[in-house]
Write an enzyme that holds these catalytic residues in place. Sequence first.
Site, PDB file in Angstrom:
ATOM      1  N   THR A  68     -12.492 -29.588  -5.948  1.00 53.62           N
ATOM      2  CA  THR A  68     -11.660 -30.680  -5.885  1.00 53.62           C
ATOM      3  C   THR A  68     -10.305 -30.514  -6.079  1.00 53.62           C
ATOM      4  O   THR A  68      -9.979 -29.333  -6.063  1.00 53.62           O
ATOM      5  CB  THR A  68     -12.092 -31.681  -7.000  1.00 53.62           C
ATOM      6  OG1 THR A  68     -12.124 -30.859  -8.193  1.00 53.62           O
ATOM      7  CG2 THR A  68     -13.700 -32.173  -7.130  1.00 53.62           C
ATOM      8  N   LYS A  77     -11.460  -8.331  -4.060  1.00 53.97           N
ATOM      9  CA  LYS A  77     -11.200  -9.634  -4.679  1.00 53.97           C
ATOM     10  C   LYS A  77     -12.777 -10.318  -5.317  1.00 53.97           C
ATOM     11  O   LYS A  77     -13.678  -9.547  -4.719  1.00 53.97           O
ATOM     12  CB  LYS A  77     -10.721 -10.680  -3.736  1.00 53.97           C
ATOM     13  CG  LYS A  77     -11.587 -11.290  -2.326  1.00 53.97           C
ATOM     14  CD  LYS A  77     -12.648 -12.168  -2.782  1.00 53.97           C
ATOM     15  CE  LYS A  77     -12.399 -13.239  -3.670  1.00 53.97           C
ATOM     16  NZ  LYS A  77     -13.202 -14.379  -3.672  1.00 53.97           N
ATOM     17  N   THR A 120      -8.969 -15.509  -4.281  1.00 49.76           N
ATOM     18  CA  THR A 120      -9.392 -17.042  -4.398  1.00 49.76           C
ATOM     19  C   THR A 120      -8.851 -17.362  -5.732  1.00 49.76           C
ATOM     20  O   THR A 120      -7.597 -17.715  -5.948  1.00 49.76           O
ATOM     21  CB  THR A 120     -10.548 -17.202  -4.087  1.00 49.76           C
ATOM     22  OG1 THR A 120     -11.593 -16.335  -4.934  1.00 49.76           O
ATOM     23  CG2 THR A 120     -11.185 -17.209  -2.660  1.00 49.76           C
ATOM     24  N   THR A 140     -19.753 -12.869  -4.418  1.00 45.42           N
ATOM     25  CA  THR A 140     -18.519 -13.326  -3.741  1.00 45.42           C
ATOM     26  C   THR A 140     -17.366 -12.107  -3.987  1.00 45.42           C
ATOM     27  O   THR A 140     -16.141 -12.494  -4.430  1.00 45.42           O
ATOM     28  CB  THR A 140     -17.785 -14.689  -4.437  1.00 45.42           C
ATOM     29  OG1 THR A 140     -18.675 -15.481  -4.403  1.00 45.42           O
ATOM     30  CG2 THR A 140     -16.484 -14.956  -3.805  1.00 45.42           C
ATOM     31  N   ASN A 146     -15.427 -23.817 -12.767  1.00 42.50           N
ATOM     32  CA  ASN A 146     -16.274 -24.069 -11.807  1.00 42.50           C
ATOM     33  C   ASN A 146     -16.649 -25.482 -11.435  1.00 42.50           C
ATOM     34  O   ASN A 146     -17.622 -25.771 -10.605  1.00 42.50           O
ATOM     35  CB  ASN A 146     -17.547 -23.179 -12.029  1.00 42.50           C
ATOM     36  CG  ASN A 146     -17.059 -21.671 -11.766  1.00 42.50           C
ATOM     37  OD1 ASN A 146     -17.107 -21.354 -10.750  1.00 42.50           O
ATOM     38  ND2 ASN A 146     -16.817 -20.847 -12.964  1.00 42.50           N
ATOM     39  N   GLU A 181     -13.531 -15.232 -13.886  1.00 41.30           N
ATOM     40  CA  GLU A 181     -13.116 -16.448 -14.216  1.00 41.30           C
ATOM     41  C   GLU A 181     -13.506 -17.186 -15.623  1.00 41.30           C
ATOM     42  O   GLU A 181     -14.774 -16.890 -16.197  1.00 41.30           O
ATOM     43  CB  GLU A 181     -13.896 -17.410 -13.276  1.00 41.30           C
ATOM     44  CG  GLU A 181     -13.531 -17.527 -11.898  1.00 41.30           C
ATOM     45  CD  GLU A 181     -14.528 -18.511 -11.218  1.00 41.30           C
ATOM     46  OE1 GLU A 181     -15.579 -19.006 -11.433  1.00 41.30           O
ATOM     47  OE2 GLU A 181     -13.811 -18.812  -9.893  1.00 41.30           O
TER      48      GLU A 181
END
Lengths: 385, 385
Positions: free
Chosen positions: B385, B170, B146, B181, B380, B261
């Site tokens: 969007t 992942k 992702t 996740t 995040n 991230e």
Amino acid sequence: MSVTAPLGFRAAGVAAGLKNGGDRDLALVVNDGPSRAAAGVFTRNRVKAAPVLWSQQVLRGGRVRAVVLNSGGANACTGAPGFQDTHATAEQAAEVLDDSAAEIAVCSTGLIGERLPMDRLLPAIGTAAAELSRDGGLAAADAIRTTDTVAKISFRRAQEAGYTIGGMAKGAGMLAPSLATMLCVLTTDADLDAETLDRALRSAVAVTFDRLDTDGCISTNDTVLLLASGAAGVTPDEAEFTALLTEVCADLTRQLLVDAEGATKAITIEVVGAASVSDAVTVGRAIARNNLLKCAIHGEDPNWGRVLGAVGATDAVFEPDQVNVAINGVWVCRNGAVGDDRDKVDLRPRDVTITVDLSAGPESATVWTTDLTAEYVHENSAYST
Amino acid sequence: MSVTAPLGFRAAGVAAGLKNGGDRDLALVVNDGPSRAAAGVFTRNRVKAAPVLWSQQVLRGGRVRAVVLNSGGANACTGAPGFQDTHATAEQAAEVLDDSAAEIAVCSTGLIGERLPMDRLLPAIGTAAAELSRDGGLAAADAIRTTDTVAKISFRRAQEAGYTIGGMAKGAGMLAPSLATMLCVLTTDADLDAETLDRALRSAVAVTFDRLDTDGCISTNDTVLLLASGAAGVTPDEAEFTALLTEVCADLTRQLLVDAEGATKAITIEVVGAASVSDAVTVGRAIARNNLLKCAIHGEDPNWGRVLGAVGATDAVFEPDQVNVAINGVWVCRNGAVGDDRDKVDLRPRDVTITVDLSAGPESATVWTTDLTAEYVHENSAYST
């Protein structure tokens, strides 16, 4: 008006040179009586700063003549020498006020792990004492600021009963269940004994400061003190006093919320339909601490999936397919799945309300938090440099 | 090599059009046997995505023929229709492979609260089946990304015993105690029964994926599967197999950590001197989740006071005045107070080690986390969007 709104209190705020830049950094609040009944609540962190350990001892006696507060250093994790510094602070205030150190509370806020510059702090207590006045409440509130952008003050008057409650607070980060790097001094001219003050204070704090959770971090220095002078000569009904005290605490909580470090949103999390208040608070806190959700709200993204993810990580009573979530009044999640159109949610206003209906009972609770922003990261990356 | 390193496995990764931009988003991993014993561990979040609910049922049978994985949508909080989508996915794979849907596991990752575009997903299963190959491991690992910037793959060969373990994973955010996740498929050509695989997997996960806590958020979709083909024709010693499996999981954990991230630091938290492993993990997690500390490390500020603040918020056995803290080998806190000169700490390298000695017993544990950065907030805030 702050802590000097009620009769019987004087205060001052001076620059001792603890902070860089010459801003005020030392506050003194004095209760001139006739009563000096007092109560306090302190951080639940087991690593407690020296002033917390000291003030807990003082409050055990139920009497406080004065409070010395400093910004510019937390005096936490400073070992026995740090405790001696706090002791010396109380002794100095006692000497200046011609009173007993055993009735002088001390509060500190700022960086952890550094000794306070006592050569500057001790003389400033005399300076502050010389400036004590009935108008000193705002200067005192100013002196306890760290990254607070504004001084936080409040007061309420019980018109018929004839007494007043005032207060000042600081705290712009580390706000958490155990009150978190917040210092607060509340004052009243009502005549109440220490036990009653203690009950009223715990009741008020439990639904105000204790429900503010900006980053889940529990400070080593949190202190909320309530001092009663009795100067108004009235002993109010305990329930009415508690309600008014709760109003003052709620007002200060709101001021802490909107001034939290780097925040652009003030988020109210209402948890309803809970099997117990404890469940409702647990769920509210879990949402308040979910970094991903806090980022989404910052991005004005009504990401209700992250709300459900946070709820699902708790042990509260609920069924995943019976949870409903509204964001700013739009029920974007019904029965654990997609609800109304998320495009209807307007997240542009600063105030955001997330409502979670657990469909598991009649209880509810409200928790407040903020969004997570790049500014928060910046402020807390650079704080000590 | 990834999941196709062991004998008996084929894989493929194709673009189904679930993601914008035409990247691969659907993976298929097939076990050609002769054995199809399997084990799985799943998120502890009570809000479980449809594929988790489905795969938990499949794994109860202890046999898996194939795993269908998709990025581009989590299929979480999608209610009964979402579960039907997962069921249809398994049925489609079963038809293509001429097998039983009851032995097809399904994993999904991506946004919560949106239905998957089944009109694109279902045909892609046939496309993937047509591309299945012994070289398909990397394509499959690529398809489950992702916000991962790189595909995560690993394998280890037990040279003497004559078997191999491979894996792909992942997960770049939401990594938390319950795996968060993350999707992971592990494969082996060793011949072991489902019960043995289950014990080995739980043991390996407990000290690897389960100790990685980048933001405390627990996903609705976490899944780690272990498939055994038995194609090597050897049944290894359980302890040796578990050790090798733990190595593969540790390697993948490290890859998840360094690709988290927005992170600029890979932080290893070693808790030693604990009264119990549980205490050590509790303290490690509390530190890993302390936003203030994570900001400080980002700012290369050895703010050990925030470490102590995090430790003090736990119920682990320790005395505040006996805790020692080292940051990158410098004991900046001794006996709960100032230790060696904090200026000696070099926080410029990406790898940061925080060592906490609780002085309370012989146990220890390691937890990994990342720093908190403006980039994390940005990723995040903008994700959906």
